[in-house]
Design a protein around this motif. Structure first.
Motif, PDB file in Angstrom:
ATOM      1  N   TRP A  57      66.327  59.097  -6.464  1.00  0.00           N
ATOM      2  CA  TRP A  57      65.911  60.491  -6.473  1.00  0.00           C
ATOM      3  C   TRP A  57      64.399  60.662  -6.318  1.00  0.00           C
ATOM      4  O   TRP A  57      63.898  61.785  -6.320  1.00  0.00           O
ATOM      5  N   ALA A  58      63.675  59.567  -6.166  1.00  0.00           N
ATOM      6  CA  ALA A  58      62.230  59.651  -5.912  1.00  0.00           C
ATOM      7  C   ALA A  58      61.772  58.386  -5.201  1.00  0.00           C
ATOM      8  O   ALA A  58      62.251  57.295  -5.496  1.00  0.00           O
ATOM      9  N   LYS A  59      60.829  58.548  -4.308  1.00  0.00           N
ATOM     10  CA  LYS A  59      60.155  57.398  -3.724  1.00  0.00           C
ATOM     11  C   LYS A  59      58.998  57.022  -4.649  1.00  0.00           C
ATOM     12  O   LYS A  59      58.244  57.892  -5.084  1.00  0.00           O
ATOM     13  N   VAL A  60      58.874  55.752  -4.967  1.00  0.00           N
ATOM     14  CA  VAL A  60      57.798  55.308  -5.846  1.00  0.00           C
ATOM     15  C   VAL A  60      56.824  54.447  -5.054  1.00  0.00           C
ATOM     16  O   VAL A  60      57.224  53.456  -4.424  1.00  0.00           O
ATOM     17  N   VAL A  61      55.559  54.832  -5.056  1.00  0.00           N
ATOM     18  CA  VAL A  61      54.498  54.077  -4.397  1.00  0.00           C
ATOM     19  C   VAL A  61      53.647  53.437  -5.483  1.00  0.00           C
ATOM     20  O   VAL A  61      52.977  54.131  -6.247  1.00  0.00           O
ATOM     21  N   VAL A  62      53.725  52.104  -5.580  1.00  0.00           N
ATOM     22  CA  VAL A  62      52.889  51.366  -6.530  1.00  0.00           C
ATOM     23  C   VAL A  62      51.684  50.851  -5.761  1.00  0.00           C
ATOM     24  O   VAL A  62      51.821  50.086  -4.805  1.00  0.00           O
ATOM     25  N   TYR A  63      50.492  51.301  -6.167  1.00  0.00           N
ATOM     26  CA  TYR A  63      49.292  50.940  -5.424  1.00  0.00           C
ATOM     27  C   TYR A  63      48.364  50.074  -6.274  1.00  0.00           C
ATOM     28  O   TYR A  63      48.313  50.221  -7.503  1.00  0.00           O
ATOM     29  N   PRO A  64      47.638  49.151  -5.633  1.00  0.00           N
ATOM     30  CA  PRO A  64      46.673  48.339  -6.383  1.00  0.00           C
ATOM     31  C   PRO A  64      45.606  49.219  -7.018  1.00  0.00           C
ATOM     32  O   PRO A  64      45.209  50.246  -6.453  1.00  0.00           O
ATOM     33  N   ALA A  65      45.145  48.825  -8.177  1.00  0.00           N
ATOM     34  CA  ALA A  65      44.112  49.609  -8.879  1.00  0.00           C
ATOM     35  C   ALA A  65      42.742  49.276  -8.309  1.00  0.00           C
ATOM     36  O   ALA A  65      41.860  48.716  -8.975  1.00  0.00           O
ATOM     37  N   THR A  66      42.563  49.648  -7.026  1.00  0.00           N
ATOM     38  CA  THR A  66      41.312  49.389  -6.322  1.00  0.00           C
ATOM     39  C   THR A  66      40.832  50.669  -5.653  1.00  0.00           C
ATOM     40  O   THR A  66      41.641  51.560  -5.337  1.00  0.00           O
ATOM     41  N   PRO A  67      39.527  50.791  -5.388  1.00  0.00           N
ATOM     42  CA  PRO A  67      39.030  52.000  -4.711  1.00  0.00           C
ATOM     43  C   PRO A  67      39.656  52.229  -3.347  1.00  0.00           C
ATOM     44  O   PRO A  67      39.936  53.383  -2.986  1.00  0.00           O
ATOM     45  N   ASP A  68      39.872  51.165  -2.578  1.00  0.00           N
ATOM     46  CA  ASP A  68      40.472  51.333  -1.252  1.00  0.00           C
ATOM     47  C   ASP A  68      41.887  51.895  -1.352  1.00  0.00           C
ATOM     48  O   ASP A  68      42.255  52.811  -0.600  1.00  0.00           O
ATOM     49  N   ALA A  69      42.685  51.335  -2.261  1.00  0.00           N
ATOM     50  CA  ALA A  69      44.056  51.824  -2.423  1.00  0.00           C
ATOM     51  C   ALA A  69      44.054  53.259  -2.935  1.00  0.00           C
ATOM     52  O   ALA A  69      44.885  54.084  -2.533  1.00  0.00           O
ATOM     53  N   LEU A  70      43.114  53.564  -3.807  1.00  0.00           N
ATOM     54  CA  LEU A  70      42.994  54.926  -4.313  1.00  0.00           C
ATOM     55  C   LEU A  70      42.783  55.913  -3.176  1.00  0.00           C
ATOM     56  O   LEU A  70      43.445  56.955  -3.114  1.00  0.00           O
TER      57      LEU A  70
END
Length: 364
Positions: A57-70
């Motif tokens: 029921w949701a797409k989950v995007v797990v992103y690295p805790a970095t400025p570029d990923a932000l």
């Protein structure tokens, strides 16, 4: 509508008490016509302690805790009709709020969703350059998961257009009665992470009663308590996964809720654990806080303690029969008045009314 939600974690409740709140609300919103993407950072070992797999029921995007990923996930806010930044993400909170508010389309609905409003409001009051002071004029709503009239008044005093509490609730598909398990057997059980603004109240409402009742069994679950000195009749479990919460709640004679300092002071702030315990049919003992009667009736659906002595008296006098009756009454009340299906309907109505208002204003 496309909904972009920037929060701490949907997949893990590890050091993340808001997980079941997010899940309950978003699970209900999805079939109402919302295409949901949840953005969460890979931080604090949460991905190593997942409670659920990515849901359908949701797409989950797990992103690295970095400025570029932000920067990458912030840019995706431009694709959404509703953009939500939750409090307490834990990394890049300021940059996320400023970034997604700026990146959102002019016609998008912008929301700050506060899952710890008393603490956030204290931060704003003490910081003239707080990010929310800068972003408030661009926000359509501040939604909170508690706080009642005091929080509404405080947020509107800081310039919020509208502040609306969307309280914690029950998802009966995930929290419900199950058979008791011996590993969770106790006379009183408490589940909560060790936090600076909770520890003194845990000492008062949990450890003091344990010391007063040396012949009774006490159980504590949650992160951070392993180094805490406790009476010998207290057993510590460590992290309790969401999938284990039902058995944790149904196995003891009673379950204890302890509000954090700021939430107890503000009132109108029932924790997720209150609804989880009631949904499982547990006999709940809670510390006293203003607004409790909106959710459960003292003496019939919940037992209320003003101090540790009260907790000890409740445990001493409680019989299995009375505990069962209180738990069943609480479950009936919560199922009737406080489910995420009802909360989701409330949020859906807010969003659709705001979308219609924006469309009408744009057409004028």
């Amino acid at each position: 509508m496309k909904l972009a939600f920037y929060g701490s974690s949907l997949l893990s409740s590890y050091w993340n008490g808001a997980a079941t709140y997010y899940r309950g609300l978003l699970r209900d919103l999805a079939p109402r016509g919302y295409d949901i993407t949840f953005y969460e950072p890979d931080a604090f070992d949460r991905q190593q302690h997942r409670d659920i797999d990515p849901p359908d029921w949701a797409k989950v995007v797990v992103y690295p805790a970095t400025p570029d990923a932000l920067r990458g996930v912030v840019a995706e806010a431009a694709r959404a009709d509703v953009v939500v930044k939750a409090s307490g993400v834990g990394v890049f909170d300021t940059e996320l709020l400023e970034g997604v508010t700026a990146a959102a389309r002019p016609d998008a609905i912008r929301i700050f969703w506060d899952v710890d409003a008393p603490a956030t409001l204290a931060e704003i009051a003490g910081s003239p350059d707080h990010v929310l002071r800068r972003c408030m004029p661009q926000l359509d709503f501040v939604l909170t998961y508690g706080g009642g009239p005091p929080v509404i008044a405080a947020y509107e005093g800081f310039g919020a257009r509208r502040c609306i509490p969307i309280y914690n609730a029950l998802d009966p598909s995930t929290h419900h009665p199950v058979p008791a398990e011996e590993r969770f057997a106790a006379d009183l059980a408490f589940l909560g992470n060790r936090l600076p603004d909770r520890e003194a109240r845990v000492e008062q409402f949990f450890l003091q009663p344990a010391a007063l009742l040396p012949d009774r069994r006490f159980l504590i679950g949650g992160n951070g308590w392993d180094s805490k000195a406790m009476p010998p009749n207290v057993r510590h479990l460590g992290h309790v996964y969401t999938r284990e919460h039902n058995a944790f709640n149904t196995s003891p004679l009673a379950v204890l809720n302890i509000a954090r300092d700021s939430m107890a002071t503000t009132g109108f702030s029932p924790a997720t654990r209150v609804f989880e315990a009631a949904g499982a049919g547990a006999c709940l003992i809670t510390d006293a806080w203003v607004g409790l009667e909106l959710f459960l009736k003292e003496g019939e659906e919940v037992l209320v303690a003003r101090d540790g002595q009260d907790v000890a008296e409740h445990v001493r006098n409680l019989t299995p029969e009375r505990a069962r009756a209180i738990g069943e009454a609480a479950r009936r009340r919560i199922l009737a008045e406080h489910t995420y299906h009802l909360r989701g309907a409330e949020v859906d109505a807010l969003l659709r009314a705001e979308a219609a208002r924006k469309a009408q204003r744009s057409a004028a």
